[in-house]
Design an enzyme around this catalytic site. Structure first.
Site, mmCIF file in Angstrom:
data_model
loop_
_atom_site.group_PDB
_atom_site.id
_atom_site.type_symbol
_atom_site.label_atom_id
_atom_site.label_comp_id
_atom_site.label_asym_id
_atom_site.label_seq_id
_atom_site.Cartn_x
_atom_site.Cartn_y
_atom_site.Cartn_z
ATOM 1 N N GLY A 53 0.681 -1.397 0.114
ATOM 2 C CA GLY A 53 0.546 0.180 -0.095
ATOM 3 C C GLY A 53 0.466 1.275 0.230
ATOM 4 O O GLY A 53 1.997 0.999 0.317
ATOM 5 N N GLY A 103 -0.786 4.640 -0.010
ATOM 6 C CA GLY A 103 -1.804 5.480 0.822
ATOM 7 C C GLY A 103 -1.071 6.853 1.595
ATOM 8 O O GLY A 103 0.379 6.623 1.675
ATOM 9 N N GLY A 115 1.442 4.413 4.166
ATOM 10 C CA GLY A 115 2.762 3.204 3.698
ATOM 11 C C GLY A 115 3.700 4.424 3.131
ATOM 12 O O GLY A 115 4.801 4.251 3.089
ATOM 13 N N LYS A 123 -0.247 -2.311 -10.107
ATOM 14 C CA LYS A 123 -0.015 -1.205 -10.957
ATOM 15 C C LYS A 123 -1.240 -0.720 -11.940
ATOM 16 O O LYS A 123 -2.253 -1.089 -12.407
ATOM 17 C CB LYS A 123 1.415 -2.112 -12.316
ATOM 18 C CG LYS A 123 1.828 -1.038 -13.479
ATOM 19 C CD LYS A 123 2.866 -1.932 -14.224
ATOM 20 C CE LYS A 123 3.839 -1.080 -15.410
ATOM 21 N NZ LYS A 123 4.379 -2.112 -16.084
ATOM 22 N N SER A 180 -6.006 -0.023 2.925
ATOM 23 C CA SER A 180 -6.747 0.862 4.062
ATOM 24 C C SER A 180 -7.545 -0.630 4.742
ATOM 25 O O SER A 180 -7.780 -1.902 4.396
ATOM 26 C CB SER A 180 -7.887 1.257 3.286
ATOM 27 O OG SER A 180 -8.642 0.480 2.490
ATOM 28 N N ASP A 181 -8.515 0.227 5.582
ATOM 29 C CA ASP A 181 -8.912 -0.961 6.237
ATOM 30 C C ASP A 181 -9.720 -1.811 5.460
ATOM 31 O O ASP A 181 -10.013 -3.187 5.649
ATOM 32 C CB ASP A 181 -9.728 -0.474 8.115
ATOM 33 C CG ASP A 181 -8.691 0.013 8.972
ATOM 34 O OD1 ASP A 181 -8.214 -0.150 8.895
ATOM 35 O OD2 ASP A 181 -9.730 0.913 8.802
ATOM 36 N N HIS A 226 -2.414 0.139 12.745
ATOM 37 C CA HIS A 226 -4.028 0.377 12.902
ATOM 38 C C HIS A 226 -4.646 -1.316 13.340
ATOM 39 O O HIS A 226 -4.484 -2.275 13.182
ATOM 40 C CB HIS A 226 -4.446 1.154 11.947
ATOM 41 C CG HIS A 226 -6.190 1.172 12.415
ATOM 42 N ND1 HIS A 226 -6.200 1.643 13.549
ATOM 43 C CD2 HIS A 226 -6.920 0.987 12.277
ATOM 44 C CE1 HIS A 226 -7.436 2.018 14.306
ATOM 45 N NE2 HIS A 226 -8.286 1.867 13.017
ATOM 46 N N GLU A 254 -7.676 31.912 15.265
ATOM 47 C CA GLU A 254 -6.674 32.205 17.444
ATOM 48 C C GLU A 254 -6.794 31.024 17.530
ATOM 49 O O GLU A 254 -6.056 30.401 18.438
ATOM 50 C CB GLU A 254 -8.439 32.876 18.086
ATOM 51 C CG GLU A 254 -7.776 32.902 19.133
ATOM 52 C CD GLU A 254 -8.458 34.215 20.391
ATOM 53 O OE1 GLU A 254 -7.800 34.428 21.534
ATOM 54 O OE2 GLU A 254 -9.645 34.458 19.505
ATOM 55 N N SER A 308 -5.799 36.274 29.139
ATOM 56 C CA SER A 308 -6.626 37.196 29.445
ATOM 57 C C SER A 308 -7.666 36.547 31.466
ATOM 58 O O SER A 308 -8.108 35.535 31.021
ATOM 59 C CB SER A 308 -7.625 38.402 29.359
ATOM 60 O OG SER A 308 -9.113 37.516 28.940
#
Length: 321
Positions: free
Chosen positions: A5, A7, A10, A30, A70-71, A95, A219, A241
């Site tokens: 993989g 991704g 990987g 491929k 991926s899973d 994972h 912020e 503050s």
């Protein structure tokens, strides 16, 4: 090291291992299509036929197989990968998903191999970026199966090899339960929900898009969250503050009470495998990529994030470019 993989994880982990001097090959289907993993790997310097090979050849060649599809992809490719996991090899995950929920994925490793995990606590983009900065990301490590007696040693070594700055030990179960909860909660889902709610309240009360975005997102990400990262929540409070301190201390219990039941429902959904079922079903849909792009485009086109594009352009560091 055979990385299956290419991704976000990987790619980052394989590049970091290569830079760390490890012998790495990439296993992919491929494809000559622009933007495909195969073409991206070639651009990154992996050599077709040598360090960039088929999934089957990589799984056969690797003594350590880093299963980083991926899973949903792991579930789909498991019957192919399993054939090459011969005695003495190491199967590596980032994972715990496929192993912990193997009743849904079918991923049950042979008993005569090591099965380990090193899970970076961040996106692949961050894994690579922090490595190049000489810092490294924090990662968890776990051992599911120790056939060799050296699985723990290998897990920590690979954790360093992929570019981790420091490592902590957990279990496959704890990793996946906390990871799925965090992604759906504070790290991604909950924070977006809070941003969206506050922004819409400000806009409904006459505040300009710029003011609403600055007080909601800019912020937070540019000023306050970095202080939390440096020394904790109390440090961030101490550097604001007295009016801000008093308001935050008075209001956080209300947000806590409102959201804790949601997190409890979320954790239950994760532990019972409901989130796994939803994930596998959605990500296995032939139209998944098209549907995802549509959902992300919808977010991108929201006023809040279109305003964000303008605000980011006004940051001083971007003005000099």
């Amino acid at each position: 090291m055979a990385v299956i993989g290419y991704g976000v994880q990987g790619r980052a982990q394989s590049l970091n291992m290569r830079d760390n001097g490890l012998n790495v090959v990439i296993g992919l289907r491929k494809s000559t299509e622009s933007g495909s993993g195969w073409e991206l790997a070639k651009k990154d310097g992996w050599v077709e036929g040598k360090t960039l090979i088929s999934i089957e050849d990589a799984a056969n060649k690797g003594t350590v197989v880093l299963y980083l599809l991926s899973d949903a992809g792991q579930k789909q490719m498991w019957p192919t990968i399993k054939k090459y996991l011969t005695k003495g090899k190491t199967l590596y995950f980032s994972h715990g998903f496929s192993i912990v929920f193997n009743d849904q994925t079918g991923v049950v490793p042979p008993s005569d191999i090591d099965v380990i995990l090193a899970a970076p606590k961040g996106s692949g983009t961050t894994v690579r970026r922090l490595f190049l900065e000489g810092r490294g990301i924090n990662s968890s490590v776990a051992i599911y199966q120790d056939a060799s007696g050296k699985a723990r040693e290998r897990a920590f070594a690979l954790g360093v090899g992929i570019g981790s700055g420091y490592l902590y030990e957990t279990s496959f179960e704890k990793e996946v339960y906390s990871d799925l909860t965090g992604e759906r909660g504070v790290l991604m889902g909950a924070i977006y929900g809070l941003f969206k709610a506050q922004y819409e309240v400000l806009r409904a009360n006459g505040h300009s898009p710029s003011e609403a975005f600055n007080e909601t997102v800019e912020e937070a990400t540019q000023s306050l969250y970095p202080l939390i990262g440096e020394n904790g929540m109390d440090w961030m409070y101490a550097n604001c503050s007295t009016t801000a301190q008093r308001g935050a201390l008075d209001w956080y219990p209300k947000f806590y009470s409102a959201t804790k039941p949601v997190f409890e429902d979320l954790y239950k959904s994760v532990k019972q495998g409901e989130e796994t079922n939803l994930t596998l079903k959605a990500n296995s849909d032939p139209n998944y990529r098209k549907n995802l792009e549509s959902e992300l485009k919808q977010i991108h086109n929201e006023e809040m994030w279109r305003t964000g594009e303008t605000v980011r352009k006004l940051r001083p560091e971007r003005q000099s470019k």
